[in-house]
Design an enzyme around this catalytic site. Sequence first.
Site, PDB file in Angstrom:
ATOM      1  N   ASP A 120      -1.543  57.411  -6.593  1.00  0.00           N
ATOM      2  CA  ASP A 120      -2.338  57.590  -5.864  1.00  0.00           C
ATOM      3  C   ASP A 120      -3.112  56.572  -5.149  1.00  0.00           C
ATOM      4  O   ASP A 120      -3.840  56.090  -5.631  1.00  0.00           O
ATOM      5  CB  ASP A 120      -3.198  58.807  -5.962  1.00  0.00           C
ATOM      6  CG  ASP A 120      -4.138  59.269  -4.989  1.00  0.00           C
ATOM      7  OD1 ASP A 120      -5.469  59.887  -5.278  1.00  0.00           O
ATOM      8  OD2 ASP A 120      -4.243  58.802  -3.805  1.00  0.00           O
ATOM      9  N   SER A 284      -5.220  51.315  13.159  1.00  0.00           N
ATOM     10  CA  SER A 284      -4.206  51.457  14.311  1.00  0.00           C
ATOM     11  C   SER A 284      -4.630  51.053  15.667  1.00  0.00           C
ATOM     12  O   SER A 284      -5.708  51.850  16.060  1.00  0.00           O
ATOM     13  CB  SER A 284      -3.176  52.551  14.086  1.00  0.00           C
ATOM     14  OG  SER A 284      -2.529  52.901  15.231  1.00  0.00           O
TER      15      SER A 284
END
Length: 416
Positions: A120, A284
Amino acid sequence: MVRVTFTIALVLGYMTGTFPLETSLRSDDTHHTGGGKTFSVRQVSNPDFIRSGPYQLAKAYKKFGVPLPEDLKNALGRLRLEKRKRSTGNEVTKPESYDVEYLTPVSIGTPGQVLHLDIDTGSSDLWVFSSETPSNLVNGQSLYEPAKSSTAQKLEGYTWKISYGDGSSSSGVVYRDSVTLGGLTVSSQAVEAATQVSEEFTSDSNNDGLLGLGFGSLNTVQPKGQKTWFENIMQELDSPIFTADLKAGEPGTYNFGYIDKNAHIGNISYVSVNDSNGYWTWTSPGYAIGTGALVSTQIMGIADTGTTLLLLPSTIVVMYYAQIPGALYDATQGAYTLPCSPTPPDFSFAVGDDGQVITIPGEYILYAAITSIGTMCFGGIQADSGIGFSIFGDVALKAAFVVFDGGKKRLGWASK
Ligand SMILES: CNCc1ccc(Oc2cccnc2)o1
């Protein structure tokens, strides 16, 4: 993603690392004769000094300007190669049903006890079901039994407690033991043994715990935070990176220390990571729906292998599902749902400023059928409302080859 609660307190800027003594071999204990002051400095050894006979002998030859004999030159060459020898590793990771999580075999203790852990990148605790987990909370999981490991050492008084983005949680006590992943061993890794796990973990029978690859600042161990397995192994690796190559409905791979050129198509675009909140946080520059034009907008989010879905700003999520006849926000599910056919539009997100785009195939967004007659599906894209950032979870990661660069604190994204 681990849920972090901050207590407003005077944070002592203590460092968890150990610093090599800032000393070196020196002998400046000069003595003056006559009336002048005399002083001397105690010599201290430099623990980082690596003893090397050939090296010392070569220094002597050089000191007196004598050329090195051939065999001494060869010995030095071998030493240089030996020092350069680093390491790399790789391990297969297998998806649970619906790719809800990916489980990776990890060997803990001596002799090795193999547990299957959920790697994770959105948390930084390595915790396991253990002999100290109440049996009524165990439901088929493999257990770490420190009593059966000759290298286990209990950290008396150390505890941990963690909660995740899906509301699941666990807590317990702490050992140090050997942990091997992908053929790479950290001999003294903090292994957090669960004495309490929430129902979501109890019912998750194949998941024996989590191995966090987030930044150490997220680690929940008290009174002293512990380093992740990657932070402990990083200096031994050929390069301080690991890569995630998750796949839809089939095993994927985690590599450590090297980039497998055959695992990606085209170039890898790198973007800087802001680790101030302990996550692999990046931005992004935009997205596209289906064959539509790229929409330029900043999407700040974390690369999180431990989150199943792709969680984005609700404005983008609304735009995506508006393109799909029959898609709707289902208040009973608390989520967007859509018809299981036809295949919905792809979703693309931009990476960096070199035009790189990762395209998630529409079928990844048909996450799972909601009804047994299977006409409506649970959406693989959901809103990130209330989290404070987006989460590029498995739905996004399984469309890409991702480099987690711990050395340069950056992420690399490539298509595959
Ligand atoms: C599936 N629920 C239990 C469970 C397995 C792994 C995790 O941990 C998570 C959950 C959400 C985000 N990050 C890690 O919880």
